[in-house]
Design an enzyme around this catalytic site. Sequence first.
Site, PDB file in Angstrom:
ATOM      1  CG  ASN A   7      37.018 -50.739 -23.826  1.00 25.06           C
ATOM      2  OD1 ASN A   7      37.645 -50.544 -22.782  1.00 25.06           O
ATOM      3  ND2 ASN A   7      37.488 -50.417 -25.016  1.00 25.06           N
ATOM      4  NE  ARG A  91      41.077 -52.613 -25.031  1.00 28.41           N
ATOM      5  CZ  ARG A  91      41.579 -51.387 -25.053  1.00 28.41           C
ATOM      6  NH1 ARG A  91      40.843 -50.376 -24.643  1.00 28.41           N
ATOM      7  NH2 ARG A  91      42.790 -51.177 -25.486  1.00 28.41           N
ATOM      8  CG  HIS A 180      46.876 -51.460 -30.024  1.00 26.31           C
ATOM      9  ND1 HIS A 180      47.819 -50.595 -30.530  1.00 26.31           N
ATOM     10  CD2 HIS A 180      45.901 -50.695 -29.491  1.00 26.31           C
ATOM     11  CE1 HIS A 180      47.451 -49.344 -30.297  1.00 26.31           C
ATOM     12  NE2 HIS A 180      46.286 -49.384 -29.676  1.00 26.31           N
ATOM     13  NE  ARG A 241      49.149 -43.137 -25.834  1.00 25.27           N
ATOM     14  CZ  ARG A 241      48.544 -44.265 -26.140  1.00 25.27           C
ATOM     15  NH1 ARG A 241      49.253 -45.353 -26.398  1.00 25.27           N
ATOM     16  NH2 ARG A 241      47.237 -44.332 -26.204  1.00 25.27           N
ATOM     17  CD  GLU A 384      40.912 -53.157 -30.497  1.00 24.53           C
ATOM     18  OE1 GLU A 384      41.650 -53.224 -29.517  1.00 24.53           O
ATOM     19  OE2 GLU A 384      40.631 -52.078 -31.056  1.00 24.53           O
TER      20      GLU A 384
END
Length: 397
Positions: A7, A91, A180, A241, A384
């Site tokens: 990743n 990823r 996601h 955010r 993940e």
Amino acid sequence: MLILVVNCGSSSIKYKLMDMEQENVLLSGLAERIGISGSRIKQENSKGEELVLEQDLPNHKVALENILKCITDAKYGAVSDVIEIKAVGHRVVHGGEKFNQSVVINEELIKVLEEMSELAPLHNPPNIVGIKTCQELMPHAAQVAVFDTAFHAAMPKEAYTYAIPYEYYEKYGIRRYGFHGTSHKFVSRRAAEILGKPVEDLKIIVCHLGNGSSISAVGKGVSQDTSMGFTPLPGLPMGTRTGDIDPAIIPFLMEKEKLSVDEIGNILNKKSGVLGVSGLSSDFRDLEDAAQQGNERAELALSMFAYSIIKYVGAYTAALGGLDALVFTGGIGENSKNVRARVLKAFAYTGLEIDEEKNNSRGKEVIISKEGSPFVAMVVPTNEELMIARETKELVQ
Ligand code: AMP
């Protein structure tokens, strides 16, 4: 089969080496501060032994070269030669409309990925550098891209279309993509396994609550809707955010505060969310402590977060035409009994009862609603990397 999951972020690379015969993690590591002073690699093997390499890592190539040295380290590594690694699963944040599933990378696909970088200018370029570098350093290994957006690619048109002039969708691909996806897919499948039913037969809402948070409505085994959009900015208020806000706030603020495009982008992405509201922290542990000590803005941030989840769960239950399982995952979803309880209490009107004792747990698979509740509320830790490794294995085989 040994699979390396990579990743690549803008200044860090997370990696995990997995033996996919038994789905064992052989080692995991992190290269951080790439291109910045004080860079290093930290790696832990399956015996819990830690290797720390303090070393200048001026770019991703040097970082990956050193990661491969750590993986093959005679004392702390897990393989004697990288040739033993059959494939690398990368990823990749944005797959646009072109990639609705994972793919084995070739030269042509790299070009397509590069063209798509404008959809995710912060995330896709380092992902592509990671793929190219691994191709160079491990030419024997298949390189597979697993997209954060792919699981949401099946969303119906009415869920992904924005009510702006249609030509902007056609010209620039402006639509809801969602993110996601790897987590939403893993968690919805695992929830179905725990419930002993095919995922296709269940109506599931997955709340991935972490530094970035998103909710998805999973019906017939695929994502029917999700709270993030064209970018990972909308939906729930997050660590820093905004989540959903009135878009007219943006030109208003730009004019009043004389802000450039970059400056407003920075405020919306880095200075908003629970950090912006509380003025204190983006970390829910800090906010929960402060709220307990009477800090009103920390309490406001927490209750806004829970309220937003409640609204999405209500909306997605209607969109799915019912609900079988509400699943919590991500750093907050897995660890905060407080956030879970705030959300679930709102559904007492449906007859849902929380099992307080079961909810009092952290980071493990558990059903937290009482038997006889109208839907099952549960915690499923996400994984993940395992999902990426599984998809990589499937494609390579
Ligand atoms: P993630 O992005 O999924 O790694 O989630 C990271 C976030 O999880 C942190 O920023 C915290 O806000 C939250 N978190 C981790 N542990 C706890 C905990 N015990 N209680 C509340 N929040 C937590």
